[in-house]
Motif scaffolding. Structure first.
Motif, PDB file in Angstrom:
ATOM      1  N   UNK A 113      -6.051  -8.750   6.206  1.00  0.00           N
ATOM      2  CA  UNK A 113      -4.989  -8.024   6.903  1.00  0.00           C
ATOM      3  C   UNK A 113      -4.576  -8.765   8.176  1.00  0.00           C
ATOM      4  N   UNK A 114      -3.658  -9.661   8.017  1.00  0.00           N
ATOM      5  CA  UNK A 114      -3.132 -10.444   9.128  1.00  0.00           C
ATOM      6  C   UNK A 114      -1.616 -10.322   9.159  1.00  0.00           C
ATOM      7  N   UNK A 115      -1.029 -10.426  10.329  1.00  0.00           N
ATOM      8  CA  UNK A 115       0.431 -10.321  10.472  1.00  0.00           C
ATOM      9  C   UNK A 115       1.145 -11.352   9.610  1.00  0.00           C
ATOM     10  N   UNK A 116       2.268 -10.939   9.037  1.00  0.00           N
ATOM     11  CA  UNK A 116       3.139 -11.780   8.210  1.00  0.00           C
ATOM     12  C   UNK A 116       2.522 -12.166   6.868  1.00  0.00           C
ATOM     13  N   UNK A 117       1.435 -11.489   6.495  1.00  0.00           N
ATOM     14  CA  UNK A 117       0.845 -11.758   5.188  1.00  0.00           C
ATOM     15  C   UNK A 117       1.205 -10.635   4.226  1.00  0.00           C
ATOM     16  N   UNK A 118       1.210 -10.969   2.954  1.00  0.00           N
ATOM     17  CA  UNK A 118       1.551  -9.996   1.923  1.00  0.00           C
ATOM     18  C   UNK A 118       0.285  -9.314   1.412  1.00  0.00           C
ATOM     19  N   UNK A 119       0.411  -8.046   1.054  1.00  0.00           N
ATOM     20  CA  UNK A 119      -0.679  -7.310   0.419  1.00  0.00           C
ATOM     21  C   UNK A 119      -0.109  -6.693  -0.853  1.00  0.00           C
ATOM     22  N   UNK A 120      -0.847  -6.830  -1.960  1.00  0.00           N
ATOM     23  CA  UNK A 120      -0.341  -6.290  -3.224  1.00  0.00           C
ATOM     24  C   UNK A 120      -0.368  -4.761  -3.189  1.00  0.00           C
ATOM     25  N   UNK A 121       0.401  -4.152  -4.059  1.00  0.00           N
ATOM     26  CA  UNK A 121       0.448  -2.681  -4.129  1.00  0.00           C
ATOM     27  C   UNK A 121      -0.924  -2.109  -4.472  1.00  0.00           C
ATOM     28  N   UNK A 122      -1.622  -2.762  -5.413  1.00  0.00           N
ATOM     29  CA  UNK A 122      -2.957  -2.286  -5.807  1.00  0.00           C
ATOM     30  C   UNK A 122      -3.945  -2.363  -4.644  1.00  0.00           C
ATOM     31  N   UNK A 123      -3.893  -3.464  -3.903  1.00  0.00           N
ATOM     32  CA  UNK A 123      -4.791  -3.638  -2.757  1.00  0.00           C
ATOM     33  C   UNK A 123      -4.477  -2.610  -1.681  1.00  0.00           C
ATOM     34  N   UNK A 124      -3.192  -2.365  -1.463  1.00  0.00           N
ATOM     35  CA  UNK A 124      -2.767  -1.375  -0.465  1.00  0.00           C
ATOM     36  C   UNK A 124      -3.280   0.023  -0.833  1.00  0.00           C
ATOM     37  N   UNK A 125      -3.120   0.387  -2.104  1.00  0.00           N
ATOM     38  CA  UNK A 125      -3.579   1.714  -2.549  1.00  0.00           C
ATOM     39  C   UNK A 125      -5.098   1.830  -2.446  1.00  0.00           C
ATOM     40  N   UNK A 126      -5.801   0.761  -2.785  1.00  0.00           N
ATOM     41  CA  UNK A 126      -7.262   0.761  -2.655  1.00  0.00           C
ATOM     42  C   UNK A 126      -7.672   0.932  -1.192  1.00  0.00           C
ATOM     43  N   UNK A 127      -7.006   0.206  -0.303  1.00  0.00           N
ATOM     44  CA  UNK A 127      -7.293   0.304   1.125  1.00  0.00           C
ATOM     45  C   UNK A 127      -7.105   1.743   1.613  1.00  0.00           C
ATOM     46  N   UNK A 128      -5.978   2.355   1.230  1.00  0.00           N
ATOM     47  CA  UNK A 128      -5.678   3.699   1.707  1.00  0.00           C
ATOM     48  C   UNK A 128      -6.615   4.747   1.114  1.00  0.00           C
ATOM     49  N   UNK A 129      -6.911   4.621  -0.167  1.00  0.00           N
ATOM     50  CA  UNK A 129      -7.745   5.626  -0.835  1.00  0.00           C
ATOM     51  C   UNK A 129      -9.223   5.463  -0.501  1.00  0.00           C
ATOM     52  N   UNK A 130      -9.742   4.260  -0.673  1.00  0.00           N
ATOM     53  CA  UNK A 130     -11.186   4.047  -0.583  1.00  0.00           C
ATOM     54  C   UNK A 130     -11.695   3.785   0.835  1.00  0.00           C
ATOM     55  N   UNK A 131     -10.814   3.483   1.741  1.00  0.00           N
ATOM     56  CA  UNK A 131     -11.259   3.177   3.100  1.00  0.00           C
ATOM     57  C   UNK A 131     -10.641   4.140   4.122  1.00  0.00           C
ATOM     58  N   UNK A 132      -9.338   4.073   4.296  1.00  0.00           N
ATOM     59  CA  UNK A 132      -8.679   4.919   5.303  1.00  0.00           C
ATOM     60  C   UNK A 132      -8.828   6.399   4.932  1.00  0.00           C
ATOM     61  N   UNK A 133      -8.585   6.737   3.660  1.00  0.00           N
ATOM     62  CA  UNK A 133      -8.683   8.126   3.206  1.00  0.00           C
ATOM     63  C   UNK A 133     -10.091   8.682   3.355  1.00  0.00           C
ATOM     64  N   UNK A 134     -11.083   7.904   2.936  1.00  0.00           N
ATOM     65  CA  UNK A 134     -12.476   8.369   3.049  1.00  0.00           C
ATOM     66  C   UNK A 134     -12.880   8.533   4.507  1.00  0.00           C
ATOM     67  N   UNK A 135     -12.386   7.635   5.366  1.00  0.00           N
ATOM     68  CA  UNK A 135     -12.714   7.736   6.793  1.00  0.00           C
ATOM     69  C   UNK A 135     -12.096   8.998   7.405  1.00  0.00           C
ATOM     70  N   UNK A 136     -10.883   9.347   6.962  1.00  0.00           N
ATOM     71  CA  UNK A 136     -10.225  10.555   7.466  1.00  0.00           C
ATOM     72  C   UNK A 136     -11.020  11.801   7.068  1.00  0.00           C
ATOM     73  N   UNK A 137     -11.474  11.851   5.818  1.00  0.00           N
ATOM     74  CA  UNK A 137     -12.274  12.996   5.354  1.00  0.00           C
ATOM     75  C   UNK A 137     -13.579  13.098   6.139  1.00  0.00           C
ATOM     76  N   UNK A 138     -14.219  11.949   6.336  1.00  0.00           N
ATOM     77  CA  UNK A 138     -15.480  11.936   7.087  1.00  0.00           C
ATOM     78  C   UNK A 138     -15.269  12.419   8.520  1.00  0.00           C
ATOM     79  N   UNK A 139     -14.188  11.961   9.147  1.00  0.00           N
ATOM     80  CA  UNK A 139     -13.889  12.376  10.520  1.00  0.00           C
ATOM     81  C   UNK A 139     -13.636  13.870  10.582  1.00  0.00           C
ATOM     82  N   UNK A 140     -12.860  14.394   9.642  1.00  0.00           N
ATOM     83  CA  UNK A 140     -12.566  15.832   9.619  1.00  0.00           C
ATOM     84  C   UNK A 140     -13.840  16.645   9.421  1.00  0.00           C
TER      85      UNK A 140
END
Length: 199
Positions: free
Chosen positions: A36-63
């Motif tokens: 995850x660096x500026x001006x770099x591309x991320x695939x749709x699959x990688x983006x969804x994995x990041x949001x679901x398995x990392x950001x999403x899980x962290x949000x649930x844990x925080x809540x």
């Protein structure tokens, strides 16, 4: 999909802005894994994995951590997660998850709050407090009727202040009346309680 900007928060976290307008905070392992660096591309699959398995899980844990410490309304949880820079759709998914397991029970929370945090508070003051916390207005009215005795709380507050009416000067009594009035109690209830005026 492209990463527009990255902003280092500390040695462990960075704020990431994607070209779809989504902004979130990512930790070092995720940043390395997904490059995850500026001006770099991320695939749709990688983006969804990041949001679901990392950001999403962290949000649930925080809540869950917030709920373990004390009951929270959905509004309080949403506000906290927004301040932590979780995307809106992740917050929506987190709330749906919490509701599905009945981790948010605002009826019980409302009743408990009025019973244990309503001592010495007028109905007006308590209603404002509950609205700020995000409780439903109609439910606030119902639960206040059921579990909050305005006159009992007024008597409790006078007693808590250690006011011995019989030994107070008229000026002191008037000062006490004004203090109680500023707390949201009605003048008629205050004077009935202090001067024992008939109902």
């Amino acid at each position: 999909m492209y990463i527009i900007r990255t902003e280092i928060i500390n040695t462990k976290k960075s704020r990431i802005l994607f070209d779809n307008g989504i902004e979130c905070i990512c930790c070092r392992p995720e940043i390395r894994k997904f490059d995850l660096e500026a001006d770099k591309e991320i695939t749709e699959d990688a983006y969804l994995e990041l949001m679901k398995d990392y950001v999403g899980k962290r949000a649930k844990k925080k809540a869950m951590e917030l709920l373990i410490r004390s009951d929270k309304t959905e509004k309080e949880l949403r506000d906290k997660l927004k301040r932590e820079c979780f995307p809106e759709f992740i917050i929506d998914e987190t709330m749906a998850f919490l509701h599905s397991y009945h981790y948010i029970n605002e009826d019980n929370h409302l009743e408990t709050y009025i019973r244990y945090h309503g001592k010495g508070k007028s109905r007006i003051y308590l209603k404002q407090e509950l609205k700020r916390k995000g409780f439903d207005r109609e439910k606030i009215g119902y639960y206040l009727e059921e579990y909050h005795d305005e006159k009992e709380e007024l008597r409790y507050l006078i007693k808590k202040k250690g006011a011995d009416i019989g030994k107070m000067s008229p000026k002191e009594i008037e000062k006490l009346c004004m203090q109680l009035y500023r707390k949201g109690f009605s003048q008629s209830d205050i004077r009935k309680e202090i001067f024992h005026y008939p109902e």
